[in-house]
Design a protein around this motif. Sequence first.
Motif, PDB file in Angstrom:
ATOM      1  N   HIS A 214       0.671  -1.153  -0.066  1.00  0.00           N
ATOM      2  CA  HIS A 214       0.083  -0.079  -0.096  1.00  0.00           C
ATOM      3  C   HIS A 214       0.452   1.286  -0.201  1.00  0.00           C
ATOM      4  O   HIS A 214       0.141   2.284  -0.506  1.00  0.00           O
ATOM      5  CB  HIS A 214      -0.636   0.203   0.946  1.00  0.00           C
ATOM      6  N   GLU A 245      -8.014   6.393  -0.069  1.00  0.00           N
ATOM      7  CA  GLU A 245      -8.531   5.315  -0.261  1.00  0.00           C
ATOM      8  C   GLU A 245      -7.838   4.033  -0.304  1.00  0.00           C
ATOM      9  O   GLU A 245      -8.461   3.351   0.759  1.00  0.00           O
ATOM     10  CB  GLU A 245      -9.591   4.770  -1.772  1.00  0.00           C
ATOM     11  N   THR A 249      -7.701   1.450   3.386  1.00  0.00           N
ATOM     12  CA  THR A 249      -7.965  -0.064   3.750  1.00  0.00           C
ATOM     13  C   THR A 249      -6.557  -0.591   3.765  1.00  0.00           C
ATOM     14  O   THR A 249      -6.262  -1.887   4.028  1.00  0.00           O
ATOM     15  CB  THR A 249      -7.378  -0.369   1.601  1.00  0.00           C
ATOM     16  N   GLU A 253      -6.791  -3.620   7.008  1.00  0.00           N
ATOM     17  CA  GLU A 253      -5.492  -4.702   6.941  1.00  0.00           C
ATOM     18  C   GLU A 253      -5.222  -4.855   8.165  1.00  0.00           C
ATOM     19  O   GLU A 253      -4.584  -5.631   8.752  1.00  0.00           O
ATOM     20  CB  GLU A 253      -5.120  -4.994   5.652  1.00  0.00           C
ATOM     21  N   ASP A 277      -9.846 -11.694  -4.057  1.00  0.00           N
ATOM     22  CA  ASP A 277      -9.485 -10.041  -4.113  1.00  0.00           C
ATOM     23  C   ASP A 277      -8.924  -9.405  -5.190  1.00  0.00           C
ATOM     24  O   ASP A 277      -7.843  -8.983  -6.058  1.00  0.00           O
ATOM     25  CB  ASP A 277      -9.111  -9.748  -2.628  1.00  0.00           C
ATOM     26  N   GLN A 284      -5.881  -1.905  -9.197  1.00  0.00           N
ATOM     27  CA  GLN A 284      -5.411  -0.997  -8.301  1.00  0.00           C
ATOM     28  C   GLN A 284      -4.304  -0.727  -8.699  1.00  0.00           C
ATOM     29  O   GLN A 284      -3.317   0.130  -9.035  1.00  0.00           O
ATOM     30  CB  GLN A 284      -5.304  -1.616  -6.377  1.00  0.00           C
TER      31      GLN A 284
END
Length: 407
Positions: A214, A245, A249, A253, A277, A284
Amino acid sequence: MRSTPGSARSSIRSHPLITDSAVAAVLTAASLALILLLGDGLIESWAGVPAVEPRAPGALGLALAVLCTLPVALRRRYPLIALAFATLPEVALHAFDLNPGLGGVATLILLYSAAAHRGFAVSLIALSVTGLGYAVGALLSDEPLSWADHVIAVVVAMLCWIGGRSVRLRRAYLAELVDRTDRLERAREADTRAARAEERSRIARELHDVVAHHVSVMTVQAAAARKMLAVKPDVARDALSAIEEMGRTAMAEMRNIVGVLRTDGPAELGPQPGMQDVPTLVDQMREAGLRTELSVEGGAGGDLPALPPGVDLAAYRLIQEALTNSLRHAGPAARAWVTVRREGGELRVHVEDDGRGPAPEPELPARTGHGLVGIKERVALYGGVLRIGPRDGGGFEVNARFPLKDR
């Protein structure tokens, strides 16, 4: 400092010579009192044996009687030697027709001690010494003894020997139980430490995968937003929305991963990501600038296959880490392909990129971390095979095979 009764008992147990010396002193005093105060022939009258006129004890008799009982002080340190030294004066007392006092009791105590504190062979020797001393004393004594007297003497001696052996065996059994308990406790502690280490390693892998993925995507989006802020504000706005976003996320997690560690309240639990997923993950990556294609083979209707939970998470994290590395290191013009195939009894996951494009910009330097190590650990945990390295024709690839057990 005042000593407690427990500490006093522990001190006495650690110095058995003190208690044994006290027993020997009391036994000696009682033996001398029996000889001097109660008179000769009293023991014979109690036992129903016709009394003969014994000689007066005198200094020699008293000295021999003392030598019969004093070796009791060494009953736990040197029981066999003490028994031998106690038997000789007792035989001499019978030979001189003198009252042995409590010499027979001392002999039985030493026989019991040899059986209780020494091995089987030494205890047999002690039993033989006791029997030999009794036989010699009976032969040299002028007192007539019946067969019943001999049987009683043998039975009493055997009971003392058997009692000592029983105590020794029980003590050995209890020591084995204590030792086994200690071993089990050490094994349990070792298992606990191993479980804690494994859990720390698992949490570290999960946190690394979440944070690395991320944060890498957010960094790329932030760089794009900075470049487009003055030229195309709408594109920059979309990039900032994607960063927001992605941050939410990542926080969700991480809460799912570390929530089970909380002890002050109910944990915030949630499902772990899986192969279902992967399409979202691919989207993404595309939004972050990595042109990614997903191909699923062997699933029903082109859908991703249903997998055991552990393999499902491991395969997802492998794809996530591989795509994150492609995003960071392959360059902005690179392309990536994700192929998931289930055939026979195994799952194949293949992630590759062409590695084309300029070198990473200064704000996105290439780094080495624990991502590949985490991938290897995940694949090895489920008995899989992993190959990581350069791709033919340029680029990089990650190829893994997970064996699937019949469900």
